[in-house]
Design a protein around this motif. Structure first.
Motif, short mmCIF file in Angstrom:
data_model
loop_
_atom_site.label_atom_id
_atom_site.label_comp_id
_atom_site.label_asym_id
_atom_site.label_seq_id
_atom_site.Cartn_x
_atom_site.Cartn_y
_atom_site.Cartn_z
N HIS A 291 -8.96 -37.62 22.45
CA HIS A 291 -8.06 -38.14 23.48
C HIS A 291 -8.77 -37.97 24.83
CE1 HIS A 291 -3.78 -38.46 25.26
NE2 HIS A 291 -4.58 -38.29 26.30
N PRO A 292 -9.47 -39.01 25.31
CA PRO A 292 -10.21 -38.85 26.57
C PRO A 292 -9.27 -38.72 27.77
CG PRO A 292 -10.88 -40.85 25.37
CD PRO A 292 -9.64 -40.35 24.74
N ILE A 293 -9.65 -37.85 28.70
CA ILE A 293 -8.98 -37.75 30.00
C ILE A 293 -9.96 -38.33 31.02
CG2 ILE A 293 -8.03 -36.16 31.74
CD1 ILE A 293 -7.76 -34.13 29.35
N ILE A 294 -9.52 -39.34 31.75
CA ILE A 294 -10.44 -40.05 32.65
C ILE A 294 -9.95 -39.92 34.09
CG2 ILE A 294 -11.52 -42.27 33.18
CD1 ILE A 294 -10.80 -43.10 30.24
N GLU A 295 -10.80 -39.34 34.93
CA GLU A 295 -10.50 -39.25 36.36
C GLU A 295 -11.32 -40.32 37.09
OE1 GLU A 295 -10.51 -36.09 40.11
OE2 GLU A 295 -11.26 -35.42 38.17
N VAL B 158 -13.37 -42.28 39.71
CA VAL B 158 -14.09 -41.86 40.93
C VAL B 158 -14.71 -43.06 41.65
CG1 VAL B 158 -14.62 -39.52 40.16
CG2 VAL B 158 -16.19 -41.37 39.58
N ARG B 159 -14.45 -44.27 41.13
CA ARG B 159 -15.01 -45.47 41.75
C ARG B 159 -13.88 -46.40 42.19
NH1 ARG B 159 -19.05 -43.01 41.48
NH2 ARG B 159 -20.95 -43.33 40.26
N LYS B 160 -14.04 -46.99 43.39
CA LYS B 160 -13.04 -47.95 43.87
C LYS B 160 -13.11 -49.27 43.11
CE LYS B 160 -12.21 -46.40 48.60
NZ LYS B 160 -13.15 -45.28 48.69
N ASP B 161 -14.30 -49.57 42.58
CA ASP B 161 -14.47 -50.78 41.78
C ASP B 161 -14.04 -50.45 40.35
OD1 ASP B 161 -15.27 -52.90 40.28
OD2 ASP B 161 -17.36 -52.91 40.93
N PHE B 162 -12.99 -51.11 39.89
CA PHE B 162 -12.39 -50.75 38.59
C PHE B 162 -12.92 -51.59 37.42
CE2 PHE B 162 -8.76 -49.48 41.47
CZ PHE B 162 -8.91 -48.12 41.28
N LYS B 163 -13.97 -52.40 37.66
CA LYS B 163 -14.43 -53.32 36.61
C LYS B 163 -14.79 -52.59 35.30
CE LYS B 163 -17.73 -56.01 38.12
NZ LYS B 163 -17.64 -56.33 39.56
N SER B 164 -15.63 -51.55 35.43
CA SER B 164 -16.06 -50.82 34.22
C SER B 164 -14.90 -50.07 33.60
CB SER B 164 -17.17 -49.81 34.57
OG SER B 164 -18.31 -50.47 35.02
N LEU B 165 -14.03 -49.51 34.46
CA LEU B 165 -12.86 -48.78 33.96
C LEU B 165 -11.94 -49.72 33.19
CD1 LEU B 165 -11.29 -46.11 33.83
CD2 LEU B 165 -10.23 -46.69 36.02
N ARG B 166 -11.75 -50.94 33.72
CA ARG B 166 -10.90 -51.93 33.04
C ARG B 166 -11.43 -52.21 31.64
NH1 ARG B 166 -7.34 -56.05 34.47
NH2 ARG B 166 -7.64 -55.61 36.69
N ARG B 167 -12.75 -52.43 31.55
CA ARG B 167 -13.33 -52.75 30.23
C ARG B 167 -13.16 -51.59 29.25
NH1 ARG B 167 -17.60 -55.56 32.94
NH2 ARG B 167 -19.16 -53.98 32.47
N ALA B 168 -13.32 -50.36 29.76
CA ALA B 168 -13.16 -49.18 28.90
C ALA B 168 -11.71 -49.04 28.44
CB ALA B 168 -13.60 -47.92 29.65
N ILE B 169 -10.77 -49.21 29.37
CA ILE B 169 -9.34 -49.07 29.02
C ILE B 169 -8.93 -50.14 28.01
CG2 ILE B 169 -7.01 -49.38 29.94
CD1 ILE B 169 -7.86 -47.81 32.41
N GLU B 170 -9.44 -51.37 28.21
CA GLU B 170 -9.08 -52.45 27.27
C GLU B 170 -9.63 -52.15 25.88
OE1 GLU B 170 -10.59 -55.83 29.41
OE2 GLU B 170 -8.70 -56.11 30.54
N ALA B 171 -10.85 -51.61 25.82
CA ALA B 171 -11.45 -51.27 24.52
C ALA B 171 -10.67 -50.14 23.84
CB ALA B 171 -12.91 -50.87 24.70
N LEU B 172 -10.30 -49.12 24.62
CA LEU B 172 -9.53 -48.00 24.07
C LEU B 172 -8.17 -48.48 23.56
CD1 LEU B 172 -10.31 -45.30 26.81
CD2 LEU B 172 -11.11 -45.24 24.44
N SER B 173 -7.53 -49.32 24.38
CA SER B 173 -6.20 -49.82 24.03
C SER B 173 -6.26 -50.69 22.77
CB SER B 173 -5.64 -50.59 25.23
OG SER B 173 -4.87 -51.67 24.84
N ASP B 174 -7.28 -51.57 22.67
CA ASP B 174 -7.41 -52.43 21.49
C ASP B 174 -7.63 -51.62 20.22
OD1 ASP B 174 -7.13 -54.63 23.09
OD2 ASP B 174 -9.28 -55.12 23.19
N SER B 175 -8.29 -50.46 20.36
CA SER B 175 -8.57 -49.62 19.18
C SER B 175 -7.50 -48.55 18.97
CB SER B 175 -9.93 -48.95 19.33
OG SER B 175 -10.94 -49.92 19.39
N LYS B 176 -6.43 -48.63 19.75
CA LYS B 176 -5.30 -47.68 19.64
C LYS B 176 -5.75 -46.23 19.85
CE LYS B 176 -2.01 -50.70 18.47
NZ LYS B 176 -2.57 -51.84 19.22
N VAL B 177 -6.69 -46.04 20.78
CA VAL B 177 -7.13 -44.69 21.13
C VAL B 177 -6.22 -44.17 22.24
CG1 VAL B 177 -8.99 -43.28 22.10
CG2 VAL B 177 -9.54 -45.17 20.54
N PHE B 178 -5.55 -43.06 22.02
CA PHE B 178 -4.72 -42.46 23.06
C PHE B 178 -5.62 -41.88 24.15
CE2 PHE B 178 -1.78 -42.77 19.61
CZ PHE B 178 -0.53 -42.91 20.20
#
Length: 315
Positions: free
Chosen positions: A32-36, A38-58
């Motif tokens: 269960h990753p905890i993500i803080e 630290v970047r104002k540009d959310f592009k990479s974070l968006r891609r990571a969250i979408e991948a986690l969500s698609d794989s049902k990773v909490f």
């Protein structure tokens, strides 16, 4: 409530997000990753969250970050999360309570996002009794995440409640001022074994980078590759493979191969304790091809190996 046990704390640097994105298949059941952010540009974070969500990773996304020279604003993060199209039911809002926190802000968020799961990260707030009283009527607080050294036993005691997970995060990484100063091997953590003795439902750490956050490292006079391993009793230690040359910032690629040579030498020894993870095999492939991928990628492989090792242990 998900039953994952390992909660790695990441700071959403580019390679940390790629690490999550590339490994959703192996982390899906135990991590269960905890993500803080630290970047104002959310592009990479968006891609990571979408991948986690698609794989049902909490996962837990911290909505009030404190790391970084100018922490990303809570409003920016909430706006960003509200504009993601994916199903975010696997995402918990993380809220850091530290020495300067105003508990009323947390209460407002719990009221405004009543249908959203919350994880409270205890990072130095002085009085858990007050927290326990103020949040007692909210059913959307799903877990307490205690950062070891900032939330003692007595503090934790007030926040015991049926149905709410308790997670302990302990920083096993001991940073040195200079890479050249790392010992060949040292103890990392036994929390993956002892967390039930601490009255916890799960455990976490800051992987092989530690809690000390910096935007960029200085020039690398020495290159170090950090690799965790388990001894015969499953206690966790960490190897620090350091380059031979340590006296000037030139030739990081050559120094990487000096460190990598030591890693492969240790890994291929017949009595080696190094787990042959996907990340280890990638280190081996870099050695065979004599390819230097850059220090960010080396750090990513080190963290990936750590996650793979813990998943293997838990299985």
């Amino acid at each position: 409530m998900d039953t994952k046990m390992y909660f790695p704390y990441l700071r959403s640097k580019q390679f940390e997000l790629i690490l999550l994105r590339d490994n959703t298949d192996i982390i899906a059941n135990k991590v269960h990753p905890i993500i803080e952010p630290v970047r104002k540009d959310f592009k990479s974070l968006r891609r990571a969250i979408e991948a986690l969500s698609d794989s049902k990773v909490f996962s837990t996304i911290i909505i009030n970050p404190f790391s970084g020279e100018i922490p990303v604003s809570q409003k920016n993060i909430l706006d960003f999360l509200e504009n993601i199209d994916n199903d975010l039911s696997t995402i918990s809002f993380g809220y850091i309570l530290n020495a300067d926190s105003n508990i009323d802000e947390l209460i407002n968020l719990l009221e405004n996002y009543i249908d959203k799961d919350f994880s409270i990260i205890h990072y130095g707030y002085p009085n858990s009794k007050i927290i326990a009283e103020k949040i007692s009527d909210f059913n959307n607080v799903k877990r307490h995440i205690f950062i070891d050294g900032y939330a003692g036993k007595l503090y934790q005691r007030h926040l015991k409640k049926d149905g709410i997970e308790r997670i302990l995060i302990r920083d096993g990484f001991k940073p040195q001022r200079k890479n050249a100063l790392y010992p060949e091997s040292e103890h990392f953590s036994d929390l993956h074994i002892t967390y039930p003795d601490e009255g916890m439902n799960g455990f976490g750490d800051f992987l092989t980078v530690g809690d000390d956050y910096s935007e960029t490292g200085g020039p690398a006079y020495a290159v170090a590759i950090h690799l965790t391993y388990l001894n015969e009793e499953d206690d966790m230690f960490i190897y620090h493979f350091v380059s031979d040359r340590t006296d000037s910032p030139t030739d990081p690629g050559g120094k990487f191969f000096e460190a990598l040579n030591k890693l492969i030498h240790k890994g291929e020894d017949k009595n080696s304790l190094i787990f042959k993870s996907k990340a280890y095999n990638e280190f081996k492939s870099l050695y065979e091809k004599q390819h230097y991928p850059g220090l960010g990628y080396v750090k990513k492989l080190s963290m990936q190996h750590h996650i793979e090792l813990l998943i293997d242990y838990m299985e």
